[in-house]
Every structure is written in structure tokens, then in C-alpha cells.
Design an enzyme around this catalytic site. Sequence first.
Site, PDB file in Angstrom:
ATOM      1  N   THR A 158       7.494 -25.599  -9.597  1.00  0.00           N
ATOM      2  CA  THR A 158       8.908 -25.713  -9.233  1.00  0.00           C
ATOM      3  C   THR A 158       9.618 -24.436  -9.646  1.00  0.00           C
ATOM      4  O   THR A 158       9.386 -23.928 -10.748  1.00  0.00           O
ATOM      5  CB  THR A 158       9.597 -26.920  -9.900  1.00  0.00           C
ATOM      6  OG1 THR A 158      11.014 -26.780  -9.746  1.00  0.00           O
ATOM      7  CG2 THR A 158       9.266 -27.039 -11.384  1.00  0.00           C
ATOM      8  N   GLY A 159      10.448 -23.933  -8.767  1.00  0.00           N
ATOM      9  CA  GLY A 159      11.163 -22.702  -9.107  1.00  0.00           C
ATOM     10  C   GLY A 159      11.505 -21.926  -7.853  1.00  0.00           C
ATOM     11  O   GLY A 159      11.538 -22.494  -6.756  1.00  0.00           O
ATOM     12  N   TRP A 160      11.726 -20.666  -8.022  1.00  0.00           N
ATOM     13  CA  TRP A 160      12.108 -19.796  -6.917  1.00  0.00           C
ATOM     14  C   TRP A 160      10.855 -19.575  -6.071  1.00  0.00           C
ATOM     15  O   TRP A 160       9.982 -18.760  -6.393  1.00  0.00           O
ATOM     16  CB  TRP A 160      12.646 -18.492  -7.500  1.00  0.00           C
ATOM     17  CG  TRP A 160      13.311 -17.592  -6.515  1.00  0.00           C
ATOM     18  CD1 TRP A 160      13.294 -17.681  -5.151  1.00  0.00           C
ATOM     19  CD2 TRP A 160      14.093 -16.442  -6.827  1.00  0.00           C
ATOM     20  NE1 TRP A 160      14.014 -16.672  -4.598  1.00  0.00           N
ATOM     21  CE2 TRP A 160      14.524 -15.896  -5.601  1.00  0.00           C
ATOM     22  CE3 TRP A 160      14.476 -15.815  -8.010  1.00  0.00           C
ATOM     23  CZ2 TRP A 160      15.313 -14.748  -5.540  1.00  0.00           C
ATOM     24  CZ3 TRP A 160      15.255 -14.682  -7.952  1.00  0.00           C
ATOM     25  CH2 TRP A 160      15.678 -14.154  -6.726  1.00  0.00           C
ATOM     26  N   GLY A 161      10.784 -20.337  -4.963  1.00  0.00           N
ATOM     27  CA  GLY A 161       9.549 -20.492  -4.218  1.00  0.00           C
ATOM     28  C   GLY A 161       8.918 -19.210  -3.709  1.00  0.00           C
ATOM     29  O   GLY A 161       7.693 -19.090  -3.645  1.00  0.00           O
ATOM     30  N   THR A 194      13.173 -30.105  -7.440  1.00  0.00           N
ATOM     31  CA  THR A 194      11.898 -30.365  -6.746  1.00  0.00           C
ATOM     32  C   THR A 194      11.075 -31.304  -7.620  1.00  0.00           C
ATOM     33  O   THR A 194      11.163 -31.254  -8.840  1.00  0.00           O
ATOM     34  CB  THR A 194      11.146 -29.029  -6.559  1.00  0.00           C
ATOM     35  OG1 THR A 194      11.812 -28.290  -5.548  1.00  0.00           O
ATOM     36  CG2 THR A 194       9.694 -29.229  -6.154  1.00  0.00           C
ATOM     37  N   ARG A 229      13.817 -21.362   6.494  1.00  0.00           N
ATOM     38  CA  ARG A 229      13.125 -20.941   5.264  1.00  0.00           C
ATOM     39  C   ARG A 229      12.246 -22.078   4.702  1.00  0.00           C
ATOM     40  O   ARG A 229      12.663 -23.228   4.610  1.00  0.00           O
ATOM     41  CB  ARG A 229      14.169 -20.519   4.236  1.00  0.00           C
ATOM     42  CG  ARG A 229      13.601 -20.061   2.896  1.00  0.00           C
ATOM     43  CD  ARG A 229      13.581 -21.169   1.874  1.00  0.00           C
ATOM     44  NE  ARG A 229      13.096 -20.682   0.571  1.00  0.00           N
ATOM     45  CZ  ARG A 229      12.747 -21.492  -0.422  1.00  0.00           C
ATOM     46  NH1 ARG A 229      12.817 -22.788  -0.286  1.00  0.00           N
ATOM     47  NH2 ARG A 229      12.328 -21.001  -1.571  1.00  0.00           N
ATOM     48  N   VAL A 230      11.039 -21.730   4.321  1.00  0.00           N
ATOM     49  CA  VAL A 230      10.139 -22.678   3.669  1.00  0.00           C
ATOM     50  C   VAL A 230       9.664 -22.041   2.365  1.00  0.00           C
ATOM     51  O   VAL A 230       9.290 -20.868   2.346  1.00  0.00           O
ATOM     52  CB  VAL A 230       8.916 -22.989   4.569  1.00  0.00           C
ATOM     53  CG1 VAL A 230       7.915 -23.870   3.834  1.00  0.00           C
ATOM     54  CG2 VAL A 230       9.362 -23.663   5.868  1.00  0.00           C
ATOM     55  N   GLY A 231       9.714 -22.808   1.280  1.00  0.00           N
ATOM     56  CA  GLY A 231       9.300 -22.290  -0.027  1.00  0.00           C
ATOM     57  C   GLY A 231       7.841 -22.593  -0.331  1.00  0.00           C
ATOM     58  O   GLY A 231       7.013 -22.799   0.572  1.00  0.00           O
ATOM     59  N   ASP A 232       7.543 -22.640  -1.614  1.00  0.00           N
ATOM     60  CA  ASP A 232       6.152 -22.807  -2.057  1.00  0.00           C
ATOM     61  C   ASP A 232       5.658 -24.253  -2.010  1.00  0.00           C
ATOM     62  O   ASP A 232       4.449 -24.489  -1.933  1.00  0.00           O
ATOM     63  CB  ASP A 232       6.009 -22.312  -3.505  1.00  0.00           C
ATOM     64  CG  ASP A 232       6.934 -23.083  -4.439  1.00  0.00           C
ATOM     65  OD1 ASP A 232       8.138 -23.219  -4.101  1.00  0.00           O
ATOM     66  OD2 ASP A 232       6.474 -23.570  -5.484  1.00  0.00           O
TER      67      ASP A 232
HETATM   68  N1  ASP Z   1      10.228 -24.359  -5.304  1.00  0.00           N
HETATM   69  C1  ASP Z   1      11.221 -24.938  -4.441  1.00  0.00           C
HETATM   70  C2  ASP Z   1      11.405 -24.035  -3.252  1.00  0.00           C
HETATM   71  O1  ASP Z   1      11.403 -22.845  -3.414  1.00  0.00           O
HETATM   72  C3  ASP Z   1      12.530 -25.138  -5.115  1.00  0.00           C
HETATM   73  C4  ASP Z   1      12.481 -25.861  -6.431  1.00  0.00           C
HETATM   74  O2  ASP Z   1      11.474 -25.882  -7.113  1.00  0.00           O
HETATM   75  O3  ASP Z   1      13.511 -26.438  -6.820  1.00  0.00           O
HETATM   76  O4  ASP Z   1      11.602 -24.529  -2.163  1.00  0.00           O
END
Ligand code: ASP
Length: 334
Positions: free
Chosen positions: A250-253, A200, A228-231
Site C-alpha cells: 500500500t502506498g504511492w503505487g 487500500t 490511471r492504474v496503480g500497483d
Molecule cells: N497503492 C494504491 C495505488 O497506488 C494506493 C494506496 O495504497 O492507498 O493505487
Amino acid sequence: MRWLLLLLMAMLSMTATAQDRPVSPTALVIHGGAGVIERADLGADDERAIRAALDAALDAGQAVLARGGSALDAVEAAVVALEESPRFNAGKGAVYNAEGGHELDASVMEGHTRRAGAVAGVTTVRNPIRLARAVMEHSPHVMLIGEGAEAFADAQPGIERVPNDWFDTETRHEQLKKAQQRERDQAQAATDLKGKYFGTVGAVALDAQGHIATATSTGGMTNKKWGRVGDSPIVGAGTWADDRCGVSGTGWGEFFIRNAVAHDICARVAYRGDTLQAAADEVIMKVVPELGGDGGAIALDRDGNIAMPFNTSGMYRGWVKPDGSRGTAIFRED
Ligand code: ASP
């Protein structure tokens, strides 16, 4: 009387100069994603290419700031450069969803006006960050999704549409095949997504007028299902900017949404008077992992302080500090 007139004129000319002159030095910080990035897995050529792509994004954003442009233009320019690089999980090079296609999310926020724009689940917009900005500037809304967002895109000048397979890359396809194999092998893999993502992109800038803006863009998580939609497109979770602080995550949304990570970092600065570094460290190194999540963030405040904490093995990142010093880094020890 004459001296009074002279004093008045001198004061007026000083005010004019102060208005013309930048009231604050500029700064820029970018990320290209956090996750499991091991030195042993990253060849020298790949590392060079990634650093060059980060440098190109810094150049794009810095060029805007150097000519007195806005933080908003700077973060858009930096993120477009990252979206155009196949090395990151945004725009070209976005990860695949479970159906073998790409759904992209992006958001942008301008601190001093608190204006924000976002898109989620778009499949044919070459640079989702441009569309997020168009939503902010040319619609009465903050977030548009899917086909509706694309219909809106058609009415906007400068938003390019491409076929969904334009986003394809071999590397991301391999990642999809591996993720689906893991899923078949062990049901657990479907729920344990720790570190199984990266790329990301995001940018936070401070312009010469002292304004802050943040932009974030992503393909989301490999093998994602069910829309699915993340952060990343969610204001307050993956993106935040106010008049003293900006953050891109960035990370596990899912964990960034549940902790309102980007807003929480800036709220700690605003309400508790935490330093930017302390606020960012606490949220990324403690709050997110305590719930079971992982990832990183870039943060910038109105004094030009920069923080880039991550609790994964690496995070692609780059910065230009107010004193003009700049750099890129990937691993913790960089
Ligand atoms: N944060 C992003 C999501 O969860 C993924 C990422 O940061 O790579 O969609």
C-alpha cells in the site's frame, strides 16, 4: 514376518495421520492502507471504528483458516470484509477520481500454484476482489479491465454489480474537493502525491496445508486521471505470493510498480535467504523512499513470520500469529 506386517501397518497409519493433520500452523495479516495518519487527526470514535473493522476482517479470514479452509478463501473473506467497510479505500468508501466517480482495482494470487487474477478500472462491481478471483479461476487470463471485466462479471455467479454512486462517501468527497483545490492552488500538488492517500486494503494468509495466498483491493488515488492504474492490481508490484512468501503493498503505487515491490521482497527471501523482516524492511524503508516514493507492506512467510513495515506516519494493520495471538495497530508506536 508378523512384526514386519505390524510395522508396515503402523507406518501406514502414521502417514495417514500426517496427511490429515495440518502440516503447518496458520497465520493471517491484513492492512487497511498506509499514509499520513496522525493521532491528532483521528478522533477516539474513528479509531475505535477502524480497529473494529480491522478486527471484523481478521475474524472473517481466521474463521476460514480455523476450519481448515484455504489461504485463498481466507484472504478473499478478509478483503471482502474490508471492502464492505466505508472506512477504507476499497469497495464502499473508495476514493474519487478526477471526474467525481470511482474506478476500482484488485488482485489475488495463490502461492503454491502461482495462479493469479486481477481487475482494473471497474466501476460497478461491489467486491472487486471476488471478480479478481473469478478471473483467476474462470478465465484463461490474469487481468481484465473496465467494461470488458464487467461483461465478464455478468457471466459469473456471485458477482454483484452496483451503481457507481453506491461507492460514495462524504469523507472521500471532501478529500477530492481538497485535492482539487490544492491542484488549483499550486501546480506542484498534481505531481507531489507523497502521503496523499491511504486506505487500500490487503491480506496475506498461511493455511493449515502450508499454502500462502495474497489479496489486495483499492480505489486507487484521489483525483486520479486518464485511467490511471496503480500497483494494487499488478502482480509482482502490489500483490505477490509464492510457496514460501506473500506480500500485499500500500502506498504511492507508481513507486511500487517501478520497484516490483511485492515480488522483490519475496525474491530477497528466496534468492538471498534474507529473513522476511530484513527483506521487507530493506524494500520499504530504503528502496522505495530512495526513489522518492512512500508506503508500506504486509508480508508473511511459510513459517508464519509476519512483517509490517511502513515509512509513513501510520498503517492500518492487523494480524493473527501462528500461536493464536492477535492484534490491530495504526500508528508506529502502537
Ligand atoms: N497503492 C494504491 C495505488 O497506488 C494506493 C494506496 O495504497 O492507498 O493505487
